[in-house]
Design an enzyme around this catalytic site. Structure first.
Site, PDB file in Angstrom:
ATOM      1  N   HIS A 173       0.808  -1.213   0.000  1.00 33.83           N
ATOM      2  CA  HIS A 173       0.000   0.000   0.000  1.00 33.83           C
ATOM      3  C   HIS A 173       0.846   1.271   0.000  1.00 33.83           C
ATOM      4  O   HIS A 173       0.344   2.385  -0.138  1.00 33.83           O
ATOM      5  CB  HIS A 173      -0.888  -0.061   1.252  1.00 33.83           C
ATOM      6  CG  HIS A 173      -2.015   0.903   1.262  1.00 33.83           C
ATOM      7  ND1 HIS A 173      -2.348   1.648   2.369  1.00 33.83           N
ATOM      8  CD2 HIS A 173      -2.896   1.240   0.315  1.00 33.83           C
ATOM      9  CE1 HIS A 173      -3.397   2.404   2.099  1.00 33.83           C
ATOM     10  NE2 HIS A 173      -3.749   2.175   0.856  1.00 33.83           N
ATOM     11  N   LYS A 202       3.311   4.355  -0.987  1.00 29.81           N
ATOM     12  CA  LYS A 202       3.411   5.221  -2.160  1.00 29.81           C
ATOM     13  C   LYS A 202       4.652   6.094  -1.991  1.00 29.81           C
ATOM     14  O   LYS A 202       4.673   6.998  -1.159  1.00 29.81           O
ATOM     15  CB  LYS A 202       2.142   6.066  -2.283  1.00 29.81           C
ATOM     16  CG  LYS A 202       0.904   5.210  -2.525  1.00 29.81           C
ATOM     17  CD  LYS A 202      -0.362   5.955  -2.192  1.00 29.81           C
ATOM     18  CE  LYS A 202      -1.560   5.069  -2.434  1.00 29.81           C
ATOM     19  NZ  LYS A 202      -1.566   3.889  -1.525  1.00 29.81           N
ATOM     20  N   HIS A 243      -8.435  11.607  -0.852  1.00 29.78           N
ATOM     21  CA  HIS A 243      -7.722  10.334  -0.788  1.00 29.78           C
ATOM     22  C   HIS A 243      -6.471  10.491   0.074  1.00 29.78           C
ATOM     23  O   HIS A 243      -5.761   9.539   0.350  1.00 29.78           O
ATOM     24  CB  HIS A 243      -7.344   9.848  -2.190  1.00 29.78           C
ATOM     25  CG  HIS A 243      -6.830   8.456  -2.228  1.00 29.78           C
ATOM     26  ND1 HIS A 243      -5.485   8.149  -2.308  1.00 29.78           N
ATOM     27  CD2 HIS A 243      -7.467   7.269  -2.176  1.00 29.78           C
ATOM     28  CE1 HIS A 243      -5.322   6.834  -2.316  1.00 29.78           C
ATOM     29  NE2 HIS A 243      -6.504   6.271  -2.237  1.00 29.78           N
ATOM     30  N   LYS A 288      -4.350  11.017   3.529  1.00 31.37           N
ATOM     31  CA  LYS A 288      -4.499  10.417   4.848  1.00 31.37           C
ATOM     32  C   LYS A 288      -3.645  11.206   5.831  1.00 31.37           C
ATOM     33  O   LYS A 288      -2.428  11.295   5.660  1.00 31.37           O
ATOM     34  CB  LYS A 288      -4.076   8.948   4.837  1.00 31.37           C
ATOM     35  CG  LYS A 288      -4.911   8.060   3.912  1.00 31.37           C
ATOM     36  CD  LYS A 288      -3.969   7.295   3.000  1.00 31.37           C
ATOM     37  CE  LYS A 288      -4.719   6.328   2.093  1.00 31.37           C
ATOM     38  NZ  LYS A 288      -5.442   6.966   0.996  1.00 31.37           N
TER      39      LYS A 288
END
Length: 656
Positions: free
Chosen positions: A263, A265, A533, A535
């Protein structure tokens, strides 16, 4: 040339940009935010399809469906987020859902905004950043938001808070490129080539770690490999699926982790500055999948900082954040954390990372990724890495991952404790229980130092959920906020919360809106209409005006991402931290900024940008895309959920 009403998609693609715009004008289509030619192509194709009565659904065509067709679109809110973070959801189902709809995540008509062109906006924003100077306290922006069409309507002083995909990757003029490492969950390689060419073919070595890709991407990946044949340059694609069998091609771990995903990035990029001759590593840790809809239409965040090669003592590094006299005394924590994280991929290939003819200052002798990272000086990093690695972490390393690493950073680097509720903003909510959530908060709030999560995990009763509303606020968009965002309901596909997870009784009092209830208040940086999107976990100060610390990264609020303390096995008294996902984030506080920057002994405060230009004194501004005191839900607000039926059409006339 074919008549206007009978052109195929390929014929439309042969038109020039000016011809596309003039034809769209005849159809009364506003093209202000079409940021690439393909947007114009699809907009014209849709307009022609509507005129001729064709649906054009597969190619971005008609959105003016009748009510029965709208109902058939109930499954067309595409779950594009990285994971549902839900143990009873099937990984394969998620992938197939994406493949059916790949490439349809762009809005099917241009969004009507009065914006500057991309080419005009970016140079002005870059010039504004240069005018601010390199070492000034007011020039450091700890993280930026991803550039959108809306952000290009802002003033130059405000656009400094945004970064394009190219800027996130570190692609700028005046650089000679050596190597590139890409880590992401979901990659559209066609989009990557659109945004990163021609530089993408100039790197000596590229390694791509990814979770999944689109249906057409294998062909693009093969084409990338063919384009490099005979050049001495290479690209390697490494898919990471911890849910695959252990020690397999896609799962380098010694165990299989059900429902686990990659997950993280991140971009790591090596280059040489042509003007100074200094070789550097660009580190970019962000929240966006590499998709057009994610990177350019959503609210996303990115931390980026450049680091020089290690040099002999006394020689200047050229790092604008460095206090030269103290750099050698700074701990190597960032470097060690990054190496430890990359080591979990178990990518052991030894290769040269620059050509023998290049003068990068980097050795062209074969080395591993870990040796490559060790070649750079990260002593001036102004953040702490917060990694998650799938597995069962024992006592000797459990505090280096997940929420235990975040707790460690809070204890070591939070300037002061506060009783203000913690803000938790994310794009996917796992299946939580009250005990885990209460213990998670105790690791981060004013009791963090005295609270021992390992021993507390044995207790059958936790602090309880009755006081959660005084300890935390969840920032989560309502159905109405998603309906009215620039993508309409399609934007909600990247916020894949499900009603069974969202509507637990102990969570309902915690929800706060993403944006103001006033539709005319779009926020100082006009982020309210872009679905979140990003976080962020944010600890406000007691008076609600400053930020004591924050986390930006890929972690959603889930046990799978942040971890859970468990017994090593049923009959064991030994405790482990169990994590399902690869994740990576950065912890930032006034203390981390002061340790890394040249502040001349001044105290540093971290404040959200509220408009009005430059910061003053010792303030460091961050572009927090929501209010530090968010608006609580009222009786009319309903949490957005991808499995919830809606009744009002979005801006494109769609319902789900």
């Amino acid at each position: 040339m074919a008549s206007l009403g009978s052109m195929t998609l390929e014929e439309i693609r042969q038109l020039s940009i000016s011809d596309l715009k003039s034809r769209l004008a005849r159809h009364n289509v506003n093209v202000a935010t079409c940021i690439e030619k393909e947007d114009l192509v699809r907009a014209l194709h849709g307009a022609l399809a509507r005129k001729s009565g064709r649906s054009g659904r597969g190619n971005g065509g008609n959105d003016g469906d009748d009510s029965s067709d709208r109902k058939r679109k109930a499954n067309e809110v595409i779950t594009l987020d990285d994971s549902e973070d839900d143990e009873d959801s099937r990984h394969a189902k998620k992938h197939s859902s994406f493949k059916r709809e790949f490439g349809r995540s762009r809005p099917q008509e241009p969004i009507c905004l009065d914006s500057d062109s991309e080419d005009e906006a970016r140079p002005r924003a870059a010039a504004a950043r240069r005018r601010q100077g390199g070492n000034s306290i007011n020039s450091i922006i700890p993280f930026r938001l991803c550039e959108t069409a809306t952000s290009r309507t802002l003033s130059a002083s405000e656009r400094r808070f945004f970064a394009s995909m190219r800027e996130m990757m570190g692609l700028k003029s005046g650089r000679r490129y050596s190597w590139l490492i890409i880590c992401n969950y979901l990659i559209d390689f066609s989009y990557l080539f659109q945004r990163a060419s021609p530089e993408l073919l100039q790197f000596q070595r590229v390694v791509v770690f990814y979770g999944t890709s689109g249906q057409a991407c294998p062909a693009v990946m093969r084409q990338w490999e063919r384009l490099l044949e005979g050049t001495g340059r290479t690209v390697a694609f490494v898919q990471l699926l911890p849910s695959d069998p252990p020690n397999s091609r896609a799962n380098p771990l010694p165990v299989k982790i059900e429902y686990g995903v990659h997950h993280t990035k991140m971009f790591l990029m090596g280059y040489e500055d042509e003007e100074s001759g200094i070789s550097k590593c660009h580190v970019s840790i962000h929240t966006s999948n590499i998709l057009h809809s994610d990177a350019e239409l959503k609210s996303q965040g990115v931390y980026a900082q450049d680091f020089p090669l290690k040099v002999a003592p006394g020689k200047s590094t050229g790092n604008p954040y460095s206090k030269e006299e103290d750099a050698s005394k700074t701990p190597r924590q960032f470097e060690d954390d990054l190496v430890t994280y990359m080591e979990s991929y178990r990518y052991q290939a030894r290769q040269s990372w620059c050509s023998s003819s290049a003068s990068f200052g980097l050795s062209n002798q074969p080395m591993t990724i870990l040796q490559l990272i060790r070649a750079y000086d990260f002593s001036t990093a102004y953040c702490v890495l917060i990694p998650s690695v799938p597995g069962r972490h024992r006592a000797n390393d459990m505090h280096e991952y997940g929420y235990l690493k975040l707790r460690k950073a809070v204890i070591q680097h939070a300037r002061s404790q506060t009783n203000s509720p913690l803000l938790l903003q994310f794009s996917s909510l796992g299946s939580l229980n009250g005990k885990w959530l209460s213990q998670f908060l105790s690791c981060l709030d004013s009791s963090a130092q005295s609270f021992d999560p390992v021993t507390e995990s044995d207790k059958k009763k936790s602090k309880g959920t009755s006081d959660l509303a005084s300890r935390m606020k969840i920032v989560w968009p309502s159905v109405e906020e998603v309906r009215t965002c620039v993508e309409g309901y399609s934007g909600g596909g990247a916020i894949p919360g499900r009603t069974k997870n969202l509507e637990k009784a102990f969570l309902m009092p915690l929800y706060h809106r993403w944006s103001s209830r006033n539709p005319n208040n779009e926020g100082p940086l006009k982020t309210s209409k872009h679905a979140p999107h990003i976080k962020t976990f944010v600890q406000p100060s007691s008076d609600g005006t400053e930020i004591e610390w924050m986390l930006l990264g890929s972690h959603n609020l889930s046990i799978a991402a942040l971890g859970q303390i468990q017994k090593r096995h049923k009959d064991s008294s030994e405790k482990i931290l169990f994590i399902r996902h690869w994740e990576l984030g950065v912890f930032i506080s006034p203390r981390t900024l002061k340790q890394a920057g040249n502040y001349d002994g001044k105290d540093v405060t971290l404040v959200p940008y509220r408009g009005g230009g430059m910061s003053s004194g010792s303030e460091v501004q961050v572009p927090l895309p929501y209010d530090l005191n968010p608006t609580p839900y009222n009786n009319e607000d309903v949490t957005w959920a991808v499995d919830r039926t809606t009744f009002l059409p979005d801006r494109f006339g769609r319902i789900i």
